[in-house]
Design an enzyme around this catalytic site. Structure first.
Site, PDB file in Angstrom:
ATOM      1  N   SER A 142      20.748   1.493  43.541  1.00  0.00           N
ATOM      2  CA  SER A 142      19.947   1.425  44.778  1.00  0.00           C
ATOM      3  C   SER A 142      20.542   0.291  45.659  1.00  0.00           C
ATOM      4  O   SER A 142      20.702   0.610  46.972  1.00  0.00           O
ATOM      5  CB  SER A 142      18.496   0.838  44.461  1.00  0.00           C
ATOM      6  OG  SER A 142      17.852   0.594  45.611  1.00  0.00           O
ATOM      7  N   ASP A 143      20.875  -0.730  45.308  1.00  0.00           N
ATOM      8  CA  ASP A 143      21.371  -1.655  45.985  1.00  0.00           C
ATOM      9  C   ASP A 143      22.852  -1.255  46.878  1.00  0.00           C
ATOM     10  O   ASP A 143      22.876  -1.551  48.226  1.00  0.00           O
ATOM     11  CB  ASP A 143      21.476  -3.326  45.406  1.00  0.00           C
ATOM     12  CG  ASP A 143      20.240  -4.082  45.370  1.00  0.00           C
ATOM     13  OD1 ASP A 143      20.287  -4.788  44.534  1.00  0.00           O
ATOM     14  OD2 ASP A 143      19.423  -3.406  46.072  1.00  0.00           O
TER      15      ASP A 143
END
Lengths: 404, 394
Positions: free
Chosen positions: B162-163
């Site tokens: 996600s990051d």
């Protein structure tokens, strides 16, 4: 009249792949005009990928095609013919971007390589989404989402610590390499726009699917290797204790710091095992909190509660904890519903499907779905008539010759 | 000397950990001046963990320390913002507002400011105050629920997804907003839910549910109606190759490429639906062929027949990949201790790109305080020293 921060941009997409479709979707949803060129006879292969709405394969029924192609015009054009390419060139004269997804050797064969395009259209920004980029020994290799995911390095951390060495490396669910390449492509396209603002010249934006996956892998195992010299293998990789089971599924928790651990333990009723030296000793506490043994102890408690209940209890104490939502749960989640994240997208038939909506919220120039996903070649006549002044007789001839 | 595309753009970067910093790193590579605002009170988590991620996501930026719990610190933050085009944060709900640095407050300082605010679940909705980051966000988004071995539990893949992905989308949003500003002079506020970014890439699973009510379970490496489509063991220590045969045409070429063994003509493999049905057996047979060859050999044989195939790279193989080497994907970056390390560069290439890219060193904590407070804000050496003593520049 479209709004959005990219409302003045014109994109010609000749992709017929998930990465190129998603790339221009991202730009189109922010206001850019996208003319999607599809090959004869059947157009973008994605039209034949399920799920279908209604439930029968048909080129206008693919719900995946719907998601990827709202806000676009469809023009059928045979680029294998010189006349077809001549029409493309006329369209490119009026466009800011040419987004394509063919192998470099195929673009060279069609005389649509960057150098040739730049000669004819010096201001054109060409965005190429290919498996392995324009340069390098693999430049004309083919790929698939699974292959890119592995050769881009992201799959090599599975099965992870404690796993079975006979288990193969995994890819993420869905097609993450494909969609991610599309997202990097859209970002690179805007980089190209800023370059052109400097000197008025077009650029070639070279987006490799392998590089997109490797960019997702930019730290973690890779920076541990290049900076700290540690080479992790598939059975030593992994972060934290993994997902924890509860009454109705799984959740993730990440208690950093002593306070969060204490609060978590308090939620569980300060069980005896938490008073053990293993957890009270500062040196061993970090390690023991993340062990499989501890996980089993935690699960003895969590199996009494649902994800939702555990989420409420933990978040009330500011513990970072979120449920592992199933697809049903994420679509139904109170948070997503309140934010209106899932929206209706329309097929040209009028059928609607609930799809993910805006991944960001712009206050002045909002994201929008302005038009349904097009039927195959739906806008061929109107685009050629209005933009290129092709008359009815010429259109008929082109159709007869299978150029459009 | 051609000017870099984002030359003259300044970003006041209050973000920390990974997603925000990655996005401002991309802007820095494109020529923007990114002022990473940290504090010795609470240095960026990645710095604290002595993590190798920190240098990788923060190179090419200027680093200053500013204690924004002090009123004078807030004043200095506003001074930096007044000279910036973009402000980005990924603090929890309410933090920027409480500090007096919310969008409306910043508009008073600079009416055309672009403010980007990212949080795990967004800044609106019943769960806006949830503490949520990193892999928890991917779990929430539905990604883990459809990832894992066939018949097995949901899982992550051992590396944050996600990051870095949000790093990309944040950059896309900021470039779009900067373009709009360039064309109209108008700024705006952009709000992100990091979970929504991840979910945007799950349409097949989401549509199978919203259209047909099917809820996907983890499905390993399978592709419906296709086989062989998996990773296969190769010669060497824990070496694997990915092979993806999805059309009848590819299957015919595959059989020829692997020497047309008898079993290729078995009834149970006659078309792709039957191959998919009998994929376990087919995987076993393909594995018996790959196990005698290195991943590189398998790739070369199959790619010569236009079949998607490639090794599962570990970190060393990734950095040494000949394709990346020729493209210069990994670039040498100067570390705070003066040494140089290879780190991932811009995710895409630009040709001819006469302006080049801005690849500069990793900033020290407060390493550019002299530049930020002296050159940019015009404070004197004495003023700066006083602020250090007062714990404001800290």
């Amino acid at each position: 009249m479209s709004h959005g921060p990219l409302a003045d941009l014109r994109i010609i997409e000749w992709g017929e792949s998930i990465p190129t479709s998603y790339c221009s979707k991202l730009l189109g949803d922010l206001g850019a005009e996208v003319i999607k060129i599809e090959s004869l006879p059947s157009g973008d292969p994605c039209r034949f990928k399920g799920p279908f709405l209604p439930d029968a394969p048909h080129p206008d029924a693919s719900a995946l095609f719907l998601y990827l192609n709202t806000n676009k015009y469809s023009v059928t054009l045979n680029l294998e013919t010189p006349t077809g390419r001549e029409i493309l060139h006329q369209l490119l004269d009026q466009s800011d971007f040419f987004l394509e997804g063919r192998l470099p050797k195929d673009m060279e064969r069609l005389e649509l390589d960057y150098d040739t395009l730049h000669k004819h259209h010096p201001k054109l920004i060409v965005v190429s989404l290919t498996p392995f980029g324009q340069k390098g020994p693999y430049r004309n290799y083919v790929t698939s989402d699974l292959v890119s995911f592995q050769i881009g390095g992201f799959g090599n951390g599975t099965p992870g610590r404690g796993g079975n060495p006979d288990d193969p490396p995994l890819r993420s669910g869905g097609r993450q390499a494909d969609f991610t390449q599309g997202a990097y492509g859209a970002t690179g396209a805007l980089h190209g726009w800023f370059c052109r603002e400097v000197d008025g010249q077009g650029q070639h934006v070279d987006v490799s699917e392998q590089a997109a996956v490797a960019s997702q892998m930019q730290y973690g195992r890779v920076s541990n290797y290049t900076i700290a010299g540690q080479l992790q293998n598939r059975l030593s990789a992994g972060m934290g204790v993994g997902l924890i089971t509860c009454k109705d599924g799984y959740f993730g928790v990440n208690y950093t710091g002593d306070d969060q651990w204490k609060n978590w333990v308090a939620i569980m009723g300060d069980p005896d095992w938490s008073k053990d030296e293993a957890f009270t000793n500062e040196d061993t506490r970090m390690q023991n909190r993340g062990s499989p043994k501890t996980k089993a102890l935690i699960e003895a408690w969590t199996q009494q509660y649902t994800k939702d209940e555990i989420r409420e209890m933990a978040q009330a104490k500011r513990i970072p904890l979120l449920p592992t939502n199933t697809i049903e749960e994420i679509v139904q989640s109170a948070q997503m519903q309140a934010r209106g994240y899932f929206v209706e997208a329309s097929q040209s038939s009028g059928n609607k499907a609930l799809v993910p909506g805006a991944p960001y919220n712009f206050s002045s120039t909002p994201w929008s779905l302005r038009s349904p996903a097009p039927r195959l070649g739906e806008h061929t006549s109107i685009i050629l008539r209005e933009r290129l002044r092709v008359n009815e007789k010429e259109l008929a001839n082109l159709r007869a010759a299978l150029i459009i | 000397m051609v000017v870099k595309p984002l030359e003259g753009i300044r970003v006041a970067d209050f973000s920390w950990v990974a997603a925000g910093p990655i996005s401002t790193k991309y802007l820095a590579i494109l020529g923007a001046e990114v002022i990473k605002i940290e504090s010795s009170r609470r240095p960026d988590t990645l710095r604290r963990l002595g993590n190798t991620a920190h240098p990788t996501v923060n190179y090419s930026k200027r680093g200053c320390t500013l204690n924004i719990t002090e009123p004078k610190g807030i004043d200095l933050a506003k001074d930096i913002i007044k000279k910036s085009d973009v402000v980005i944060d990924n603090f929890a709900y309410g933090v920027m507002d409480r500090l007096g640095l919310g969008y409306e407050a910043l508009r008073e300082i600079k009416p055309d400011i672009i403010v980007v605010s990212a949080a795990g679940l967004g800044k609106t909705g019943p769960h806006k105050e949830h503490v949520a980051f990193g892999m928890l966000v991917e779990s929430y988004s539905g990604l883990h629920g459809i990832t894992g071995y066939e018949g097995g539990p949901p899982r992550d893949l051992g590396s944050p997804w996600s990051d870095p992905l949000n790093g990309c989308y944040l950059t896309l949003a900021m470039l779009a907003a900067l373009k709009h500003h360039k064309c109209t002079g108008e700024g705006q506020y952009i709000e992100f839910s990091m979970a929504e970014v991840v979910s945007a890439q799950l349409p097949e699973a989401i549509l199978d549910y919203t259209v047909h009510g099917n809820v996907w379970e983890p499905r390993g490496n399978i592709e419906e109606g296709a086989s062989p489509h998996n990773c296969y063991p190769c010669l060497g220590e824990d070496k694997w190759v990915a092979i993806a045969v999805t059309t009848e045409d590819e299957w015919s070429r595959f059989c020829v490429a692997i020497g047309n063994p008898e079993w290729c003509h078995d009834e149970q493999f006659a078309d792709r639906y039957r191959r998919f049905q009998h994929r376990q057996e087919l995987d076993r047979l393909v594995g018996e062929w790959t196990v005698h060859r290195t991943p590189q050999e398998v790739m070369e044989i199959l790619q010569a027949a236009n079949i998607p195939a490639g090794p599962s790279h570990n970190a060393k193989e990734l950095v040494e990949d000949p394709n990346f080497q020729e493209q210069g994907f990994y670039v040498p970056i100067e570390m705070p201790d003066g040494g140089e390390v290879l780190m991932a560069g811009l995710p895409w290439r630009m040709h001819p790109n006469p302006a080049g890219y801005k690849y500069e060193k990793v900033p020290q904590l407060g390493g550019d305080n002299g530049y930020v407070f002296g050159d940019l804000l015009g404070l004197s050496k004495n003023e700066i020293e006083t602020l250090i003593e007062q714990g404001v520049i800290y």
